[in-house]
Design a protein around this motif. Structure first.
Motif, PDB file in Angstrom:
ATOM      1  N   GLN A  18      -7.725 -19.701  54.386  1.00  0.00           N
ATOM      2  CA  GLN A  18      -8.570 -19.670  55.569  1.00  0.00           C
ATOM      3  C   GLN A  18      -8.266 -20.900  56.414  1.00  0.00           C
ATOM      4  OE1 GLN A  18     -10.774 -17.239  56.310  1.00  0.00           O
ATOM      5  NE2 GLN A  18     -10.136 -16.139  54.486  1.00  0.00           N
ATOM      6  N   PRO A  19      -8.450 -20.787  57.723  1.00  0.00           N
ATOM      7  CA  PRO A  19      -8.307 -21.997  58.531  1.00  0.00           C
ATOM      8  C   PRO A  19      -9.366 -23.011  58.111  1.00  0.00           C
ATOM      9  CG  PRO A  19      -9.139 -20.158  59.846  1.00  0.00           C
ATOM     10  CD  PRO A  19      -8.818 -19.629  58.483  1.00  0.00           C
ATOM     11  N   THR A  20      -9.118 -24.252  58.399  1.00  0.00           N
ATOM     12  CA  THR A  20     -10.071 -25.279  57.995  1.00  0.00           C
ATOM     13  C   THR A  20     -11.436 -24.998  58.593  1.00  0.00           C
ATOM     14  OG1 THR A  20      -9.402 -26.644  59.851  1.00  0.00           O
ATOM     15  CG2 THR A  20      -8.302 -27.051  57.745  1.00  0.00           C
ATOM     16  N   LEU A  21     -12.448 -25.231  57.816  1.00  0.00           N
ATOM     17  CA  LEU A  21     -13.817 -24.988  58.264  1.00  0.00           C
ATOM     18  C   LEU A  21     -14.287 -26.132  59.138  1.00  0.00           C
ATOM     19  CD1 LEU A  21     -15.367 -23.702  54.936  1.00  0.00           C
ATOM     20  CD2 LEU A  21     -14.624 -22.357  56.891  1.00  0.00           C
ATOM     21  N   SER A  22     -14.930 -25.799  60.219  1.00  0.00           N
ATOM     22  CA  SER A  22     -15.479 -26.822  61.098  1.00  0.00           C
ATOM     23  C   SER A  22     -16.950 -27.037  60.761  1.00  0.00           C
ATOM     24  CB  SER A  22     -15.330 -26.401  62.561  1.00  0.00           C
ATOM     25  OG  SER A  22     -16.036 -25.207  62.782  1.00  0.00           O
ATOM     26  N   ARG A  23     -17.426 -28.206  61.070  1.00  0.00           N
ATOM     27  CA  ARG A  23     -18.839 -28.496  60.846  1.00  0.00           C
ATOM     28  C   ARG A  23     -19.659 -27.794  61.923  1.00  0.00           C
ATOM     29  NH1 ARG A  23     -20.521 -31.348  57.087  1.00  0.00           N
ATOM     30  NH2 ARG A  23     -19.572 -33.161  56.170  1.00  0.00           N
ATOM     31  N   ARG A  24     -20.731 -27.163  61.510  1.00  0.00           N
ATOM     32  CA  ARG A  24     -21.603 -26.453  62.438  1.00  0.00           C
ATOM     33  C   ARG A  24     -22.995 -27.066  62.390  1.00  0.00           C
ATOM     34  NH1 ARG A  24     -19.518 -21.782  64.316  1.00  0.00           N
ATOM     35  NH2 ARG A  24     -17.696 -20.989  63.250  1.00  0.00           N
ATOM     36  N   ARG A  25     -23.674 -26.951  63.504  1.00  0.00           N
ATOM     37  CA  ARG A  25     -25.038 -27.472  63.578  1.00  0.00           C
ATOM     38  C   ARG A  25     -26.050 -26.482  63.047  1.00  0.00           C
ATOM     39  NH1 ARG A  25     -25.472 -28.617  69.588  1.00  0.00           N
ATOM     40  NH2 ARG A  25     -23.740 -27.211  69.647  1.00  0.00           N
ATOM     41  N   PRO A  27     -26.615 -22.685  60.585  1.00  0.00           N
ATOM     42  CA  PRO A  27     -25.972 -21.863  59.550  1.00  0.00           C
ATOM     43  C   PRO A  27     -25.370 -20.582  60.139  1.00  0.00           C
ATOM     44  CG  PRO A  27     -28.345 -21.623  59.437  1.00  0.00           C
ATOM     45  CD  PRO A  27     -28.066 -22.696  60.456  1.00  0.00           C
ATOM     46  N   VAL A  28     -24.318 -20.113  59.514  1.00  0.00           N
ATOM     47  CA  VAL A  28     -23.703 -18.831  59.860  1.00  0.00           C
ATOM     48  C   VAL A  28     -23.773 -17.972  58.614  1.00  0.00           C
ATOM     49  CG1 VAL A  28     -21.566 -17.659  60.505  1.00  0.00           C
ATOM     50  CG2 VAL A  28     -22.182 -19.813  61.604  1.00  0.00           C
ATOM     51  N   TYR A  29     -24.452 -16.841  58.707  1.00  0.00           N
ATOM     52  CA  TYR A  29     -24.647 -15.982  57.548  1.00  0.00           C
ATOM     53  C   TYR A  29     -23.575 -14.904  57.417  1.00  0.00           C
ATOM     54  CZ  TYR A  29     -29.096 -18.324  57.273  1.00  0.00           C
ATOM     55  OH  TYR A  29     -30.055 -19.284  57.171  1.00  0.00           O
ATOM     56  N   ASN A  30     -22.982 -14.501  58.548  1.00  0.00           N
ATOM     57  CA  ASN A  30     -21.861 -13.569  58.502  1.00  0.00           C
ATOM     58  C   ASN A  30     -21.092 -13.669  59.819  1.00  0.00           C
ATOM     59  OD1 ASN A  30     -22.905 -11.656  60.478  1.00  0.00           O
ATOM     60  ND2 ASN A  30     -24.330 -11.012  58.892  1.00  0.00           N
ATOM     61  N   ASN A  31     -19.978 -12.971  59.897  1.00  0.00           N
ATOM     62  CA  ASN A  31     -19.141 -13.026  61.095  1.00  0.00           C
ATOM     63  C   ASN A  31     -19.187 -11.724  61.884  1.00  0.00           C
ATOM     64  OD1 ASN A  31     -18.106 -15.664  60.937  1.00  0.00           O
ATOM     65  ND2 ASN A  31     -16.777 -15.034  59.260  1.00  0.00           N
ATOM     66  N   HIS A  57     -26.456 -16.395  66.878  1.00  0.00           N
ATOM     67  CA  HIS A  57     -25.781 -17.555  66.293  1.00  0.00           C
ATOM     68  C   HIS A  57     -25.609 -17.412  64.788  1.00  0.00           C
ATOM     69  CE1 HIS A  57     -27.079 -20.023  69.976  1.00  0.00           C
ATOM     70  NE2 HIS A  57     -25.809 -19.697  70.088  1.00  0.00           N
ATOM     71  N   TYR A  58     -26.593 -16.841  64.103  1.00  0.00           N
ATOM     72  CA  TYR A  58     -26.479 -16.627  62.657  1.00  0.00           C
ATOM     73  C   TYR A  58     -25.317 -15.700  62.320  1.00  0.00           C
ATOM     74  CZ  TYR A  58     -31.136 -18.674  62.053  1.00  0.00           C
ATOM     75  OH  TYR A  58     -32.216 -19.506  62.040  1.00  0.00           O
ATOM     76  N   MET A  59     -24.947 -14.825  63.274  1.00  0.00           N
ATOM     77  CA  MET A  59     -23.833 -13.900  63.057  1.00  0.00           C
ATOM     78  C   MET A  59     -22.555 -14.393  63.733  1.00  0.00           C
ATOM     79  SD  MET A  59     -25.702 -10.214  63.276  1.00  0.00           S
ATOM     80  CE  MET A  59     -26.732 -10.534  64.695  1.00  0.00           C
ATOM     81  N   ASN A  60     -22.512 -15.702  64.046  1.00  0.00           N
ATOM     82  CA  ASN A  60     -21.326 -16.377  64.579  1.00  0.00           C
ATOM     83  C   ASN A  60     -20.979 -15.926  65.995  1.00  0.00           C
ATOM     84  OD1 ASN A  60     -19.415 -18.334  64.404  1.00  0.00           O
ATOM     85  ND2 ASN A  60     -17.996 -17.192  63.140  1.00  0.00           N
ATOM     86  N   GLY A  61     -21.968 -15.469  66.760  1.00  0.00           N
ATOM     87  CA  GLY A  61     -21.751 -15.089  68.147  1.00  0.00           C
ATOM     88  C   GLY A  61     -22.006 -16.257  69.083  1.00  0.00           C
ATOM     89  N   THR A  62     -21.698 -16.053  70.355  1.00  0.00           N
ATOM     90  CA  THR A  62     -21.851 -17.085  71.377  1.00  0.00           C
ATOM     91  C   THR A  62     -22.788 -16.574  72.461  1.00  0.00           C
ATOM     92  OG1 THR A  62     -19.574 -17.781  70.972  1.00  0.00           O
ATOM     93  CG2 THR A  62     -20.586 -18.558  72.995  1.00  0.00           C
ATOM     94  N   ILE A  63     -23.608 -17.471  73.001  1.00  0.00           N
ATOM     95  CA  ILE A  63     -24.568 -17.144  74.059  1.00  0.00           C
ATOM     96  C   ILE A  63     -24.123 -17.824  75.352  1.00  0.00           C
ATOM     97  CG2 ILE A  63     -26.987 -17.355  74.799  1.00  0.00           C
ATOM     98  CD1 ILE A  63     -26.664 -15.623  72.370  1.00  0.00           C
ATOM     99  N   ARG A  64     -24.218 -17.101  76.455  1.00  0.00           N
ATOM    100  CA  ARG A  64     -23.976 -17.662  77.782  1.00  0.00           C
ATOM    101  C   ARG A  64     -25.180 -17.379  78.661  1.00  0.00           C
ATOM    102  NH1 ARG A  64     -21.023 -20.550  75.790  1.00  0.00           N
ATOM    103  NH2 ARG A  64     -18.785 -20.376  75.669  1.00  0.00           N
TER     104      ARG A  64
END
Length: 90
Positions: A18-25, A27-31, A57-64
């Motif tokens: 896997q690519p290196t994991l980045s630190r997140r502010r 939690p991510v429960y799934n992608n 955000h929990y599902m690794n999405g982005t908000i605009r």
């Protein structure tokens, strides 16, 4: 009695690189929403938007906040408003 045998070769085979994991502010429960950009429109209460944004955000999405060509989904409280019309009509 249970014995756990761990072989490095088996581990390397069973776990894809896997690519290196980045630190997140947060939690991510799934992608499930990875690479998805969400824009909300028509919500009056900040608490509703906050709750929905947390789920995204929990599902690794982005908000605009504003609609742009990068937005993949518009979540509308009602079928009115500028963001809805622009996203629907194009």
């Amino acid at each position: 009695m249970l014995y756990l045998i761990f072989y490095n070769d088996i581990y390397e085979y069973s776990v894809p690189l896997q690519p290196t994991l980045s630190r997140r502010r947060r939690p991510v429960y799934n992608n499930a929403m990875k690479d998805q950009v969400i824009c909300f429109t028509g919500f009056n209460e900040r608490s509703q938007i906050s709750q929905l944004a947390s789920l995204v955000h929990y599902m690794n999405g982005t908000i605009r906040k504003d609609y742009s060509p990068n937005v993949t989904h518009v979540v509308a409280n009602h079928c009115k408003g500028e963001k809805y019309k622009v996203s629907f009509v194009g």
